[in-house]
Design a protein around this motif. Sequence first.
Motif, PDB file in Angstrom:
ATOM      1  N   UNK A   1      25.360 -52.058 -25.539  1.00 37.12           N
ATOM      2  CA  UNK A   1      25.000 -51.583 -24.204  1.00 37.12           C
ATOM      3  C   UNK A   1      24.650 -50.099 -24.185  1.00 37.12           C
ATOM      4  N   UNK A   2      24.642 -49.494 -25.377  1.00 29.34           N
ATOM      5  CA  UNK A   2      24.258 -48.091 -25.555  1.00 29.34           C
ATOM      6  C   UNK A   2      25.072 -47.154 -24.659  1.00 29.34           C
ATOM      7  N   UNK A   3      26.376 -47.389 -24.627  1.00 27.80           N
ATOM      8  CA  UNK A   3      27.252 -46.529 -23.818  1.00 27.80           C
ATOM      9  C   UNK A   3      28.369 -45.903 -24.653  1.00 27.80           C
ATOM     10  N   UNK A   4      28.169 -45.854 -25.969  1.00 27.64           N
ATOM     11  CA  UNK A   4      29.174 -45.270 -26.859  1.00 27.64           C
ATOM     12  C   UNK A   4      28.554 -44.112 -27.626  1.00 27.64           C
ATOM     13  N   UNK A   5      29.317 -43.029 -27.721  1.00 28.73           N
ATOM     14  CA  UNK A   5      28.982 -41.918 -28.618  1.00 28.73           C
ATOM     15  C   UNK A   5      30.038 -41.845 -29.707  1.00 28.73           C
ATOM     16  N   UNK A   6      29.608 -41.453 -30.885  1.00 31.47           N
ATOM     17  CA  UNK A   6      30.561 -41.294 -31.970  1.00 31.47           C
ATOM     18  C   UNK A   6      31.329 -39.992 -31.810  1.00 31.47           C
ATOM     19  N   UNK A   7      32.452 -39.911 -32.505  1.00 25.35           N
ATOM     20  CA  UNK A   7      33.166 -38.634 -32.590  1.00 25.35           C
ATOM     21  C   UNK A   7      32.560 -37.861 -33.751  1.00 25.35           C
ATOM     22  N   UNK A   8      31.973 -36.725 -33.472  1.00 30.36           N
ATOM     23  CA  UNK A   8      31.264 -35.967 -34.505  1.00 30.36           C
ATOM     24  C   UNK A   8      29.997 -36.689 -34.909  1.00 30.36           C
ATOM     25  N   UNK A   9      29.625 -36.548 -36.186  1.00 28.57           N
ATOM     26  CA  UNK A   9      28.397 -37.171 -36.663  1.00 28.57           C
ATOM     27  C   UNK A   9      28.629 -38.561 -37.253  1.00 28.57           C
ATOM     28  N   UNK A  10      29.891 -39.005 -37.285  1.00 27.16           N
ATOM     29  CA  UNK A  10      30.175 -40.354 -37.755  1.00 27.16           C
ATOM     30  C   UNK A  10      30.214 -40.495 -39.256  1.00 27.16           C
ATOM     31  N   UNK A  11      30.231 -39.380 -39.978  1.00 27.07           N
ATOM     32  CA  UNK A  11      30.207 -39.491 -41.437  1.00 27.07           C
ATOM     33  C   UNK A  11      31.609 -39.526 -42.061  1.00 27.07           C
ATOM     34  N   UNK A  12      32.627 -39.671 -41.216  1.00 30.32           N
ATOM     35  CA  UNK A  12      33.960 -39.937 -41.756  1.00 30.32           C
ATOM     36  C   UNK A  12      34.005 -41.367 -42.286  1.00 30.32           C
ATOM     37  N   UNK A  13      34.841 -41.584 -43.295  1.00 29.90           N
ATOM     38  CA  UNK A  13      34.860 -42.879 -43.965  1.00 29.90           C
ATOM     39  C   UNK A  13      35.727 -43.900 -43.233  1.00 29.90           C
ATOM     40  N   UNK A  14      35.349 -45.146 -43.377  1.00 29.79           N
ATOM     41  CA  UNK A  14      36.120 -46.272 -42.863  1.00 29.79           C
ATOM     42  C   UNK A  14      36.109 -47.354 -43.925  1.00 29.79           C
ATOM     43  N   UNK A  15      37.263 -47.955 -44.144  1.00 30.34           N
ATOM     44  CA  UNK A  15      37.373 -48.981 -45.178  1.00 30.34           C
ATOM     45  C   UNK A  15      37.264 -50.353 -44.526  1.00 30.34           C
ATOM     46  N   UNK A  16      36.209 -51.063 -44.818  1.00 28.99           N
ATOM     47  CA  UNK A  16      35.956 -52.380 -44.240  1.00 28.99           C
ATOM     48  C   UNK A  16      35.974 -53.428 -45.343  1.00 28.99           C
ATOM     49  N   UNK A  17      36.724 -54.489 -45.119  1.00 27.46           N
ATOM     50  CA  UNK A  17      36.855 -55.543 -46.119  1.00 27.46           C
ATOM     51  C   UNK A  17      36.506 -56.880 -45.469  1.00 27.46           C
ATOM     52  N   UNK A  18      35.736 -57.694 -46.168  1.00 29.98           N
ATOM     53  CA  UNK A  18      35.371 -59.003 -45.625  1.00 29.98           C
ATOM     54  C   UNK A  18      36.581 -59.927 -45.620  1.00 29.98           C
TER      55      UNK A  18
END
Length: 284
Positions: free
Chosen positions: A193-210
């Motif tokens: 819905x294009x109503x979210x902004x990231x915190x900073x530039x979003x280049x912090x890491x996130x660990x995603x596992x299937x």
Amino acid sequence: MNFRSQPVLVTGAAGFIGNALVRRLAAHGCSVRAFVREERLRSPAVTALAEAGVTLVPGDVRDNAVIAQAVRGCAQVIHLAAQKSTPGTTSKQYYEVNVQSTRQLAESALAAGVQRFVFASTLGVHGFVTKGVIDETSPVRPNSDYRRSKWLGEEVLRALHRDHAFPVVLARISSVVGPGAQWWLPLIRGIAQERIKLIGDGHNHIDLVSIEDIVDGLLQCANVPAIQGGCYVLGSASPTTVRSFANAIAIAAGASPPANGPPAAPYRAALRLHALLFLSLIHI
């Protein structure tokens, strides 16, 4: 898959990970007991398990008599049931389910002669981390009641392993993705819905596992010989960034990528302060 002919008990079988795990076991011809809360018995995910020949065990993990009966005759227990991190949950509720009921289930499993007990913990026991790679030796800094309760659950099981040779393996699970992972829906809807902004530039890491990899990891924890007492992080081989994750969601939703938001530094400072205050109160 080297499971014995004896049943495998999976608690939390109505949940996202538990349901996927039970389906995998059933597909390989394993005898499975799926422990589920009574109010979940009629959910589509649980009725599908029954149709696949899985034995359903209704009950509450806080009911000692029910869990003692559920583990009887089982070779392995994979304990996924937990009080999840939800608004309004008290520290007492987290402790009752994630610590006390874990102790009772483990003691029942020990008395029943279970050969392997896998405890699903969380990578969150390491708290808020901004640099470096988290592994099993990283400092433990739980910064919420939920995360602390999972750490205390680990400690209970370590003590049973040390004092009674309890055959436990600890699995610290990272952020899981896959079809049916409903906790991502608010983020997905916000981006769509294009109503979210990231915190900073979003280049912090996130660990995603299937979810498939998490199931593989849990089965390894249940099967690999001579790893009793061990602790293993079930994470990804290549962490991604929040920016790339958000962009992938935007592309799938046909939306514009979320814009950069306020600087991340004040947010990180607030999280660090919160973590320090929490740790000072719980004395870990």
